[in-house]
Design a protein around this motif. Structure first.
Motif, PDB file in Angstrom:
ATOM      1  N   SER A  51      41.468  23.704  35.689  1.00 36.27           N
ATOM      2  CA  SER A  51      40.923  24.286  34.465  1.00 36.27           C
ATOM      3  C   SER A  51      40.145  25.579  34.694  1.00 36.27           C
ATOM      4  O   SER A  51      39.900  26.336  33.754  1.00 36.27           O
ATOM      5  N   LEU A  52      39.757  25.873  35.935  1.00 37.54           N
ATOM      6  CA  LEU A  52      38.862  26.991  36.217  1.00 37.54           C
ATOM      7  C   LEU A  52      39.544  28.336  35.935  1.00 37.54           C
ATOM      8  O   LEU A  52      40.577  28.654  36.507  1.00 37.54           O
ATOM      9  N   CYS A  53      38.895  29.136  35.033  1.00 39.34           N
ATOM     10  CA  CYS A  53      39.394  30.471  34.697  1.00 39.34           C
ATOM     11  C   CYS A  53      38.444  31.577  35.172  1.00 39.34           C
ATOM     12  O   CYS A  53      38.893  32.648  35.553  1.00 39.34           O
ATOM     13  N   TYR A  54      37.149  31.308  35.129  1.00 42.49           N
ATOM     14  CA  TYR A  54      36.129  32.322  35.430  1.00 42.49           C
ATOM     15  C   TYR A  54      35.139  31.748  36.428  1.00 42.49           C
ATOM     16  O   TYR A  54      34.580  30.672  36.210  1.00 42.49           O
ATOM     17  N   LEU A  55      34.925  32.493  37.528  1.00 42.95           N
ATOM     18  CA  LEU A  55      33.965  32.059  38.545  1.00 42.95           C
ATOM     19  C   LEU A  55      33.145  33.247  39.013  1.00 42.95           C
ATOM     20  O   LEU A  55      33.696  34.260  39.457  1.00 42.95           O
ATOM     21  N   SER A  56      31.821  33.146  38.899  1.00 47.15           N
ATOM     22  CA  SER A  56      30.926  34.191  39.387  1.00 47.15           C
ATOM     23  C   SER A  56      29.946  33.585  40.392  1.00 47.15           C
ATOM     24  O   SER A  56      29.227  32.634  40.082  1.00 47.15           O
ATOM     25  N   ASN A  63      28.989  32.704  53.128  1.00 45.23           N
ATOM     26  CA  ASN A  63      29.598  33.054  54.406  1.00 45.23           C
ATOM     27  C   ASN A  63      31.004  32.468  54.443  1.00 45.23           C
ATOM     28  O   ASN A  63      31.397  31.687  53.582  1.00 45.23           O
ATOM     29  N   ASN A  64      31.742  32.883  55.442  1.00 45.64           N
ATOM     30  CA  ASN A  64      33.134  32.467  55.588  1.00 45.64           C
ATOM     31  C   ASN A  64      33.908  32.693  54.298  1.00 45.64           C
ATOM     32  O   ASN A  64      34.522  31.791  53.731  1.00 45.64           O
ATOM     33  N   LEU A  65      33.862  33.938  53.842  1.00 43.73           N
ATOM     34  CA  LEU A  65      34.553  34.280  52.604  1.00 43.73           C
ATOM     35  C   LEU A  65      36.047  34.016  52.701  1.00 43.73           C
ATOM     36  O   LEU A  65      36.667  33.540  51.753  1.00 43.73           O
ATOM     37  N   SER A  66      36.616  34.325  53.853  1.00 50.91           N
ATOM     38  CA  SER A  66      38.056  34.135  54.004  1.00 50.91           C
ATOM     39  C   SER A  66      38.455  32.691  53.734  1.00 50.91           C
ATOM     40  O   SER A  66      39.416  32.411  53.012  1.00 50.91           O
ATOM     41  N   GLY A  67      37.682  31.749  54.294  1.00 56.86           N
ATOM     42  CA  GLY A  67      37.980  30.340  54.057  1.00 56.86           C
ATOM     43  C   GLY A  67      37.789  29.950  52.603  1.00 56.86           C
ATOM     44  O   GLY A  67      38.573  29.185  52.033  1.00 56.86           O
ATOM     45  N   SER A  68      36.739  30.497  51.978  1.00 58.69           N
ATOM     46  CA  SER A  68      36.489  30.202  50.574  1.00 58.69           C
ATOM     47  C   SER A  68      37.635  30.694  49.700  1.00 58.69           C
ATOM     48  O   SER A  68      38.082  30.004  48.778  1.00 58.69           O
ATOM     49  N   LEU A  69      38.118  31.893  49.987  1.00 62.11           N
ATOM     50  CA  LEU A  69      39.197  32.451  49.175  1.00 62.11           C
ATOM     51  C   LEU A  69      40.521  31.741  49.413  1.00 62.11           C
ATOM     52  O   LEU A  69      41.358  31.652  48.515  1.00 62.11           O
ATOM     53  N   THR A  80      39.259  35.494  36.535  1.00 65.16           N
ATOM     54  CA  THR A  80      38.128  36.384  36.792  1.00 65.16           C
ATOM     55  C   THR A  80      37.292  35.825  37.937  1.00 65.16           C
ATOM     56  O   THR A  80      36.848  34.681  37.889  1.00 65.16           O
ATOM     57  N   LEU A  81      37.088  36.677  38.961  1.00 65.03           N
ATOM     58  CA  LEU A  81      36.323  36.280  40.139  1.00 65.03           C
ATOM     59  C   LEU A  81      35.310  37.368  40.433  1.00 65.03           C
ATOM     60  O   LEU A  81      35.676  38.518  40.692  1.00 65.03           O
ATOM     61  N   VAL A  82      34.005  37.044  40.379  1.00 69.58           N
ATOM     62  CA  VAL A  82      32.930  38.017  40.593  1.00 69.58           C
ATOM     63  C   VAL A  82      32.142  37.596  41.819  1.00 69.58           C
ATOM     64  O   VAL A  82      31.529  36.528  41.838  1.00 69.58           O
ATOM     65  N   LEU A  83      32.146  38.462  42.843  1.00 74.93           N
ATOM     66  CA  LEU A  83      31.483  38.144  44.110  1.00 74.93           C
ATOM     67  C   LEU A  83      30.597  39.295  44.574  1.00 74.93           C
ATOM     68  O   LEU A  83      30.462  39.531  45.768  1.00 74.93           O
ATOM     69  N   ASN A  98      47.193  36.227  39.895  1.00 72.91           N
ATOM     70  CA  ASN A  98      46.817  36.220  38.483  1.00 72.91           C
ATOM     71  C   ASN A  98      45.448  36.829  38.217  1.00 72.91           C
ATOM     72  O   ASN A  98      44.977  36.812  37.081  1.00 72.91           O
ATOM     73  N   LEU A  99      44.805  37.376  39.240  1.00 73.52           N
ATOM     74  CA  LEU A  99      43.455  37.907  39.088  1.00 73.52           C
ATOM     75  C   LEU A  99      43.494  39.164  38.222  1.00 73.52           C
ATOM     76  O   LEU A  99      44.185  40.125  38.541  1.00 73.52           O
ATOM     77  N   SER A 100      42.727  39.161  37.111  1.00 68.40           N
ATOM     78  CA  SER A 100      42.752  40.305  36.204  1.00 68.40           C
ATOM     79  C   SER A 100      41.452  41.115  36.241  1.00 68.40           C
ATOM     80  O   SER A 100      41.458  42.288  35.888  1.00 68.40           O
ATOM     81  N   TYR A 101      40.326  40.497  36.638  1.00 68.92           N
ATOM     82  CA  TYR A 101      39.043  41.199  36.669  1.00 68.92           C
ATOM     83  C   TYR A 101      38.417  40.998  38.040  1.00 68.92           C
ATOM     84  O   TYR A 101      38.238  39.869  38.482  1.00 68.92           O
ATOM     85  N   PHE A 102      38.074  42.113  38.704  1.00 70.45           N
ATOM     86  CA  PHE A 102      37.419  42.007  40.012  1.00 70.45           C
ATOM     87  C   PHE A 102      36.248  42.975  40.060  1.00 70.45           C
ATOM     88  O   PHE A 102      36.400  44.176  39.831  1.00 70.45           O
ATOM     89  N   ASP A 103      35.058  42.443  40.373  1.00 72.07           N
ATOM     90  CA  ASP A 103      33.828  43.217  40.432  1.00 72.07           C
ATOM     91  C   ASP A 103      33.152  42.960  41.773  1.00 72.07           C
ATOM     92  O   ASP A 103      32.765  41.832  42.075  1.00 72.07           O
ATOM     93  N   ALA A 104      33.031  44.000  42.588  1.00 72.07           N
ATOM     94  CA  ALA A 104      32.353  43.887  43.886  1.00 72.07           C
ATOM     95  C   ALA A 104      31.403  45.068  44.065  1.00 72.07           C
ATOM     96  O   ALA A 104      31.352  45.681  45.125  1.00 72.07           O
ATOM     97  N   HIS A 105      30.635  45.376  43.022  1.00 66.84           N
ATOM     98  CA  HIS A 105      29.740  46.520  43.120  1.00 66.84           C
ATOM     99  C   HIS A 105      28.529  46.194  44.002  1.00 66.84           C
ATOM    100  O   HIS A 105      28.156  45.043  44.190  1.00 66.84           O
TER     101      HIS A 105
END
Length: 315
Positions: A51-56, A63-69, A80-83, A98-105
């Motif tokens: 069901s997950l569509c949006y995660l911030s 840590n271990n971003l690669s494993g998380s992704l 939508t994934l905001v990190l 399917n990622l439509s919004y990416f914010d890494a400012h």
């Protein structure tokens, strides 16, 4: 809480790891845990979080971003994934078709933009402002058929806006302020062919260059044009007269010379003088009060103190 659809715990002081039992909420679509003191990585339980569509998870010290992704890319409906301020980017964007919004400012990211990111076909909004990306802006415009918003403010790019931006059909919003760009005339020649561009922000770049005087420039849908603080020389360009949809124009803090073109007055007539609804919406809500300072001098032959505030302000 089997009926939970939205979980917003942003900007608290939660600590520890990201809860591993959230996927037990079968209807949960939106999760915002940004601005907490969470550590670690995404739990394996997030695999196939249907069901997950949006995660911030911005500002969460992951840590271990690669494993998380690797786990998150299994979520079939994640859009939508905001990190922001949480990770050091890696070549992983191909895992998110399917990622439509990416914010890494504001992540202090440097070097070139990741190859898999600049070639992503699904992203419609890309926000990478306040980083240290360098080199050319080498987006694959032929692949980015869905990109509508691009915000690259305050990076260390060099050169000009690339030729590949020509006929960037989907692009509506482009902000490249503080990006050390050059060749304003060439950049405008490229951008005016973007058929759906409505907002263009180029502040604090193109240092001391001459404003383009090419009368053939056309920005048919442009509503907002912002090019201040560039020390631009030359005259107010005549091609502005062709921007029939323009509503916001900012050329402040430049060194333009000559008279103000009469056609600029028509913009005001279109937006304010000829629009009763616009007059009703503007400044009556303002609570300005007090005396106009003497240093304002005289305006239009009248004392500044005698001017009547058309917005209903009590001056």
């Amino acid at each position: 809480m089997v009926n939970l659809k939205l979980l917003d715990l942003v900007d608290n002081k939660f600590t520890g790891s990201i809860p591993n039992n959230l996927p037990a909420c079968p209807l949960l679509k939106t999760i915002d845990l940004g601005g907490n003191n969470l550590t670690g990585q995404i739990s394996e339980t997030f695999k196939n979080f249907n069901s997950l569509c949006y995660l911030s998870l911005s500002m969460c010290s992951l840590n271990n971003l690669s494993g998380s992704l690797q786990i998150l890319h299994m979520c079939p409906n994640l859009m939508t994934l905001v990190l922001s301020r949480s990770f050091d980017t890696e070549e992983i964007f191909h895992l998110f078709p399917n990622l439509s919004y990416f914010d890494a400012h504001s992540n202090n990211l440097d070097g070139r933009m990741p190859f898999s990111l600049v070639n992503s076909r699904s992203i419609s909004s890309l926000v990478l402002r306040n980083n240290s990306f360098s080199g050319l802006i080498d987006l694959n415009c032929s692949a980015k058929v869905n990109l509508k918003l691009l915000d690259l403010v305050d990076n260390k790019f060099t050169g000009q806006i690339p030729e590949t931006f020509k006929n960037f059909n989907s692009l509506c919003y482009l902000s490249l302020s503080m990006c050390n760009l050059n060749n304003l005339s060439g950049s405008l020649q490229i951008l005016h062919t973007c058929p759906n561009l409505t907002t263009l922000v180029l502040s604090r770049s193109f240092d001391s260059e001459e404003m383009s005087s090419d009368a053939k420039l056309q920005f048919k849908k442009l509503k907002t044009l912002v090019i201040p603080s560039c020390k631009l020389t030359g005259r107010t360009p005549v091609w502005l007269n062709g921007l029939t949809k323009l509503r916001i124009l900012d050329l402040s803090w430049n060194e333009l010379t000559g008279s103000i073109p009469p056609f600029l007055g028509s913009f005001g007539e279109m937006e304010i003088a000829g629009d009763e609804d616009c007059r009703r919406r503007r400044s009556p809500e303002m609570k300005i009060a007090g005396d106009v300072e003497e240093r304002c001098g005289k305006v239009g032959g009248k004392s500044a103190r005698s001017l009547k505030c058309i917005g209903g302000c009590n001056v």
